[in-house]
Design an enzyme around this catalytic site. Structure first.
Site, mmCIF file in Angstrom:
data_model
loop_
_atom_site.group_PDB
_atom_site.id
_atom_site.type_symbol
_atom_site.label_atom_id
_atom_site.label_comp_id
_atom_site.label_asym_id
_atom_site.label_seq_id
_atom_site.Cartn_x
_atom_site.Cartn_y
_atom_site.Cartn_z
ATOM 1 N N HIS A 69 81.467 -36.040 18.170
ATOM 2 C CA HIS A 69 81.456 -37.708 18.836
ATOM 3 C C HIS A 69 82.924 -38.494 19.049
ATOM 4 O O HIS A 69 83.256 -38.955 18.136
ATOM 5 C CB HIS A 69 80.666 -38.365 17.860
ATOM 6 C CG HIS A 69 80.317 -39.691 18.292
ATOM 7 N ND1 HIS A 69 79.142 -40.445 18.065
ATOM 8 C CD2 HIS A 69 80.857 -40.671 19.104
ATOM 9 C CE1 HIS A 69 79.167 -41.465 18.572
ATOM 10 N NE2 HIS A 69 80.057 -41.629 19.134
ATOM 11 N N GLU A 99 78.335 -36.312 21.641
ATOM 12 C CA GLU A 99 77.899 -37.850 21.654
ATOM 13 C C GLU A 99 79.003 -38.794 22.078
ATOM 14 O O GLU A 99 80.057 -38.390 22.024
ATOM 15 C CB GLU A 99 77.722 -37.993 20.302
ATOM 16 C CG GLU A 99 76.475 -37.061 19.580
ATOM 17 C CD GLU A 99 76.105 -37.600 18.337
ATOM 18 O OE1 GLU A 99 74.984 -36.858 17.751
ATOM 19 O OE2 GLU A 99 76.889 -38.183 17.566
ATOM 20 N N HIS A 136 71.571 -39.112 11.394
ATOM 21 C CA HIS A 136 72.510 -40.360 10.578
ATOM 22 C C HIS A 136 71.646 -40.474 9.323
ATOM 23 O O HIS A 136 70.858 -40.992 8.906
ATOM 24 C CB HIS A 136 72.372 -41.530 11.526
ATOM 25 C CG HIS A 136 73.325 -42.519 10.906
ATOM 26 N ND1 HIS A 136 74.663 -42.594 11.889
ATOM 27 C CD2 HIS A 136 73.610 -43.222 10.063
ATOM 28 C CE1 HIS A 136 75.597 -43.443 11.083
ATOM 29 N NE2 HIS A 136 74.732 -43.837 10.110
#
Length: 237
Positions: free
Chosen positions: A43, A70, A190
């Site tokens: 990410h 991401e 997450h």
């Protein structure tokens, strides 16, 4: 079996804290693949405070498993993805100054915008996923963008799991069932950890992929990276 994609941002954070190239992000990714992980997630953020854009360019031709990038799709991010052709791109609406991702997309308010972005990536053969809260209307909105998958934002589940696991998981089961009925693939991520991953997987047996970084790398400090990766893989069977 649900695929395990390991987010290696925290490895880059450790490297960047000291400068230089220790730990080596590319070497860590290759080791994680060798331990059986099904993919690598990164990410990159605009300030490159952990994964850098150069890391993405180094990883793309070297990985042998699925590569998931991401991020919030600004033009720099779009160009990075198109130039490195990952297996999957996951669209995340994080603010520039966000410490970590903290909300899913409003897929109704931003539907036209998301549809345009999804079209760009799908035209290049890149699987697309949208990060969403466990909200049925957001799932319906995601479907209208033409996306391939959703990624369920699982922080609420992780926070409430120890208090009442049945209540914690129910919104995710409802959303996953709806997504499946709409022929959307289902990812999740997450704050998933060794403590809660088996329960999550058991309740959502048709889960395609989980992306796990912070907890997995933290657990590896105690148990070792290979051991932790293999424990997740066992839990996801």
């Amino acid at each position: 079996m649900t695929k395990l994609s390991v987010n290696i941002n925290k490895i880059a954070t450790l490297r960047n804290a000291r400068g230089g190239n220790m730990p080596n992000v590319l070497e860590a990714a290759k080791r994680i693949e060798s331990f059986g992980a099904n993919g690598i997630t990164v990410h990159p953020r605009p300030d490159e405070r952990h994964i850098t854009y150069q890391d993405v360019r180094d990883l793309a031709p070297s990985l042998t498993t699925e590569f998931n990038i991401e991020g919030n799709p600004n033009q720099k991010f779009i160009d990075l993805v198109l130039n490195n052709k990952p297996t999957q791109v996951t669209l995340v609406p994080d603010a520039v100054d966000a410490i970590t991702s903290n909300a899913g997309w409003d897929t109704i308010k931003h539907q036209d915008y998301l549809r345009k972005i999804v079209d760009i990536f799908k035209a290049e053969g890149i699987r697309t996923s949208i990060f969403v809260d466990p909200d049925l209307e957001m799932i319906k909105g995601a479907k209208q963008t033409g996306v391939d998958r959703i990624e369920l934002y699982t922080e609420a589940f992780a926070q409430n799991y120890q208090i009442n696991p049945t209540e914690a998981i129910q919104p995710y089961v409802d959303c996953a069932n709806l997504a499946q009925s709409l022929t959307l693939g289902i990812n999740a991520g997450h704050d998933l950890s060794l403590e809660n991953i088996s329960y999550f997987k058991t309740c959502i047996p048709f889960l395609d992929e989980v992306s796990i970084g912070h907890a997995l790398i933290s657990e590896a400090l105690y148990l070792g990276l290979e051991t932790v990766v293999k424990r997740y893989l066992k839990a996801l069977k």
